[in-house]
Enzyme design. Structure first.
Site, mmCIF file in Angstrom:
data_model
loop_
_atom_site.group_PDB
_atom_site.id
_atom_site.type_symbol
_atom_site.label_atom_id
_atom_site.label_comp_id
_atom_site.label_asym_id
_atom_site.label_seq_id
_atom_site.Cartn_x
_atom_site.Cartn_y
_atom_site.Cartn_z
ATOM 1 N N PRO A 135 -26.034 -13.368 12.754
ATOM 2 C CA PRO A 135 -26.722 -14.074 11.664
ATOM 3 C C PRO A 135 -26.059 -13.934 10.299
ATOM 4 O O PRO A 135 -26.617 -14.349 9.302
ATOM 5 C CB PRO A 135 -28.094 -13.406 11.648
ATOM 6 C CG PRO A 135 -27.803 -11.995 12.064
ATOM 7 C CD PRO A 135 -26.692 -12.083 13.070
ATOM 8 N N GLY A 136 -24.874 -13.354 10.243
ATOM 9 C CA GLY A 136 -24.131 -13.377 8.986
ATOM 10 C C GLY A 136 -24.046 -12.059 8.246
ATOM 11 O O GLY A 136 -23.509 -12.026 7.140
ATOM 12 N N GLU A 191 -19.923 -19.912 14.926
ATOM 13 C CA GLU A 191 -21.096 -19.620 15.752
ATOM 14 C C GLU A 191 -21.333 -20.806 16.690
ATOM 15 O O GLU A 191 -21.443 -21.929 16.235
ATOM 16 C CB GLU A 191 -22.317 -19.393 14.849
ATOM 17 C CG GLU A 191 -23.638 -19.260 15.575
ATOM 18 C CD GLU A 191 -23.618 -18.170 16.638
ATOM 19 O OE1 GLU A 191 -23.130 -17.055 16.370
ATOM 20 O OE2 GLU A 191 -24.084 -18.455 17.754
ATOM 21 N N ASP A 248 -16.804 -9.439 16.233
ATOM 22 C CA ASP A 248 -17.972 -8.619 16.572
ATOM 23 C C ASP A 248 -18.564 -9.303 17.800
ATOM 24 O O ASP A 248 -19.389 -10.200 17.690
ATOM 25 C CB ASP A 248 -18.954 -8.594 15.397
ATOM 26 C CG ASP A 248 -20.142 -7.699 15.693
ATOM 27 O OD1 ASP A 248 -19.933 -6.591 16.206
ATOM 28 O OD2 ASP A 248 -21.270 -8.124 15.429
ATOM 29 N N CYS A 263 -21.844 -3.641 19.858
ATOM 30 C CA CYS A 263 -22.965 -2.718 19.683
ATOM 31 C C CYS A 263 -23.459 -2.292 21.053
ATOM 32 O O CYS A 263 -24.648 -2.362 21.342
ATOM 33 C CB CYS A 263 -24.071 -3.348 18.844
ATOM 34 S SG CYS A 263 -24.661 -4.909 19.473
#
Lengths: 355, 285
Positions: free
Chosen positions: A144-145, A165, A208, A260
């Site tokens: 989401p930035g 995205e 990411d 993550c």
């Protein structure tokens, strides 16, 4: 443009023993996932306990709109208690929220874009990128930035960031955050990262990567029921994106890979794979988070062993760093390898074909 | 250069390992009996379509033809022999200069709030560009961005580039939420200053009452668009909160030294910064 084929990566399977099954059943986890963590990580008890507890809430200051002192003064006036925390780059400022009389996201300051709720661990990725004003930067999976806007802060909004995205709904969240935080040096492309045209080069690329998100468990308990097939597919997708990043990175440019998750197929294996594409692993520009040294990458994970290519990569753990789990690695593209990387072609093996 | 070997040498065969497994029934978008059984999915790249209505979820995801996004993911990530295609066709934005009528429309929109405001927005560093999207209804937005950013990123056909200033329409151009913020420091007309309580309610989407008003700049007529700012507080300067529409009830207040006591609505909320969190999808324009 046709995207590349995604080749699944075989996940490590560790049969869960009785104690793992008991613990998993009690807490609602998939036993196969827990068995892997017990096998891979030495301080397994502390780690499993930490997955059941919430982690502190961190608030990043948007230095494009205000400064840390002003934000702290304004929020403390509303009854919040904030404690400054050391960030991985001094150009970023953040607080841990110690008292929250109501949701910080409903404060005027938040709506005015003066801050952003973001876990401290995820600041390691933009910090590892060490962006400079004037850079051409690609964020390959941007929504989401949080990281795109942190990169913009690091350079005082004086770089050109392409935030990519593939999902329109998530791209809307991304643009909403860019608008709220007032980032002017960013463009949003709604496409898959691997489908970007090859005719542009970037000075820095952040991937990411889409991942199984095991590190987010303290905040998102839905992830207790993941499957190993998910690991296999996402590890394959990550390689496709890494290949693309290697092509789009200018010789001498910096590539940062982060996830993550705890899964070594998506962390150390991805780093080892990137190292075969002319991307030279480099040390991170920081070595601790929340005052605790970063964890080394795994050298052994069940049947997998890793060599020197992972020695610079680092892990962040909920039970050690009081953040969500995270993995980050930094690379520099070798000059002489640039042409060869651009000529590389993916395997023709489609996803779904069993060996 | 060929592809490198799979990373991580295997010391031995993993117990229970069955080779490559991801397929049409694997991965993030598992399908079973024609229905998606997808779990939490990858931590990035999934869409949390909150609505329970399939049509809404498909629309939210931008899936073509109303097809469920999750099914699309399952099919396309499963990858037929010819390889994986993008989830949906990339959304493209066509970037071009402002035409003379468009520039005139923008100037007209800005002149309502002060003189020569456009001069504050364009210079050697900053430029205005139109981005046209064709994936939704004909949609033209004016963005303000650095020339360097334009040079670097325009080739990627982004749908969003810099800071959106205004939305171009046939009848009249309208400022975006950020457009109001860009011109607020220079505005000399059609700006209202409100107190903290009124400002907070405005951020929650509420209209402004007479009691919220502190000051009115210029003489807005009923129906005029106005900038809404919260009054300066201590060391903090006035802060922009959004855009409102002046109501008829505002006019007598402007005449009598811009203060009132009642609870009449004087400014109707058009756009406020709270939309960043309230809007589930696109922020309205």
């Amino acid at each position: 443009m046709k995207a590349e084929t995604i080749e699944a990566v075989e996940p490590v399977r560790i049969p869960p023993g009785p104690s793992v099954r008991t613990w998993s059943d009690r807490h609602g986890f998939t036993p196969e996932l827990v068995a892997r963590w017990v096998e891979f990580f030495p301080d397994q008890k502390e780690m499993l306990d930490a997955l059941l507890k919430p982690v502190p809430q961190y608030l990043r200051v948007n230095t494009l709109r205000t400064d840390a002192e002003t934000l702290q003064r304004r929020l403390e006036k509303r009854g919040f208690e904030l404690r400054p925390v050391q960030t991985p780059d001094d150009r970023l400022a953040a607080f841990v929220v110690e008292k929250e009389p109501f949701a910080v996201s409903s404060t005027t300051e938040y709506l005015l874009g003066e801050c952003y709720l973001q876990d401290l661990a995820s600041l390691t990725a933009p910090a590892a990128l060490t962006p400079e004003p004037g850079d051409r930067i690609l964020d390959m999976a941007a929504a989401p930035g949080g990281k795109s806007t942190a990169i913009a802060e690091l350079v005082g909004d004086r770089a050109s960031i392409l935030a990519v995205e593939p999902f329109p709904a998530r791209a809307s969240a991304l643009t909403a955050n860019l608008r709220r935080l007032g980032v002017a040096g960013c463009a949003v492309a709604v496409t898959r990262g691997e489908a970007l045209p090859d005719d542009m080069l970037f000075d820095r690329i952040l991937l990411d990567a889409p991942c199984t998100g095991e590190g987010v468990l303290p905040r998102d308990q839905r992830r207790r029921i993941g499957s190993l097939e998910e690991h296999a597919m996402l590890a394959g997708l990550q390689r496709v994106l890494i290949r693309k990043a290697a092509r789009l990175l200018a010789p001498g440019g910096v590539f940062v890979y982060s996830t993550c998750t705890f899964a070594p197929e998506e962390c150390e294996s991805a780093v080892a794979y990137a190292a075969t594409l002319g991307l030279e692993p480099e040390p991170l520009p920081f070595d601790a988070l929340n005052g605790v040294p970063l964890g080394p990458a795994l050298e052994v994970a069940g049947p997998l062993t890793y060599g020197g290519e992972v020695r610079h990569a680092r892990r962040v753990y909920p039970h050690r760093h009081s953040t969500l789990g995270f993995f980050v690695a930094r690379f520099r593209k070798r000059d002489e390898e640039g042409v060869a990387v651009a000529a590389a072609t993916p395997s023709a093996r489609p996803v779904g074909v069993r060996a | 250069m060929t592809q490198g070997p799979p990373s991580g040498e295997r010391r031995g065969k993993a117990k229970g390992g069955k080779g490559r497994t991801t397929g049409k029934r694997g991965a993030a978008g598992q399908k079973k009996g024609g229905r998606s059984t997808r779990g939490p999915g990858p931590s990035k790249g999934t869409v949390k379509a909150d609505s329970k209505k399939p049509a809404d979820r498909a629309k939210a995801a931008g899936a073509p033809g109303g097809q469920m996004l999750e099914d699309t993911v399952a099919e396309e990530w499963a990858g037929p022999d010819e390889g994986v295609t993008p989830l949906v066709e990339p959304l493209r934005g066509e970037i071009r200069d402002l035409g003379p009528p468009e520039r005139a429309a923008i100037e007209e929109a800005l002149d309502r709030f002060g003189d020569r405001l456009l001069e504050h927005l364009e210079d050697e560093e900053w430029v205005l560009k139109v981005v046209v999207r064709t994936d939704i209804e004909p949609h033209r937005r004016v963005f303000r961005l650095r020339r360097a950013t334009l040079q670097h990123l325009a080739p990627f056909d982004p749908i969003f580039l810099g800071v959106p200033l205004a939305h171009l329409a046939r009848k009249a151009s309208r400022l975006t939420l950020e457009g109001g913020r860009l011109i607020a420091p220079y505005a000399t007309r059609r700006a209202v200053m409100v107190n903290e309580k009124g400002g907070q309610l405005f951020l929650y989407g509420r209209h402004l009452f007479t009691t919220s008003l502190v000051r009115v700049e210029g003489r807005p007529e009923a129906g005029d668009e106005v900038l809404v700012l919260r009054e300066a507080e201590g060391d903090d300067p006035p802060r922009y909160l959004g855009l409102g529409i002046a109501d008829r009830a505002l006019r007598p207040l402007v005449r009598r030294e811009q203060r009132g006591e009642g609870t009449e609505i004087v400014i109707r909320n058009r756009l406020d910064l709270g939309l960043y969190l309230r809007a589930q999808q696109e922020i309205p324009e």
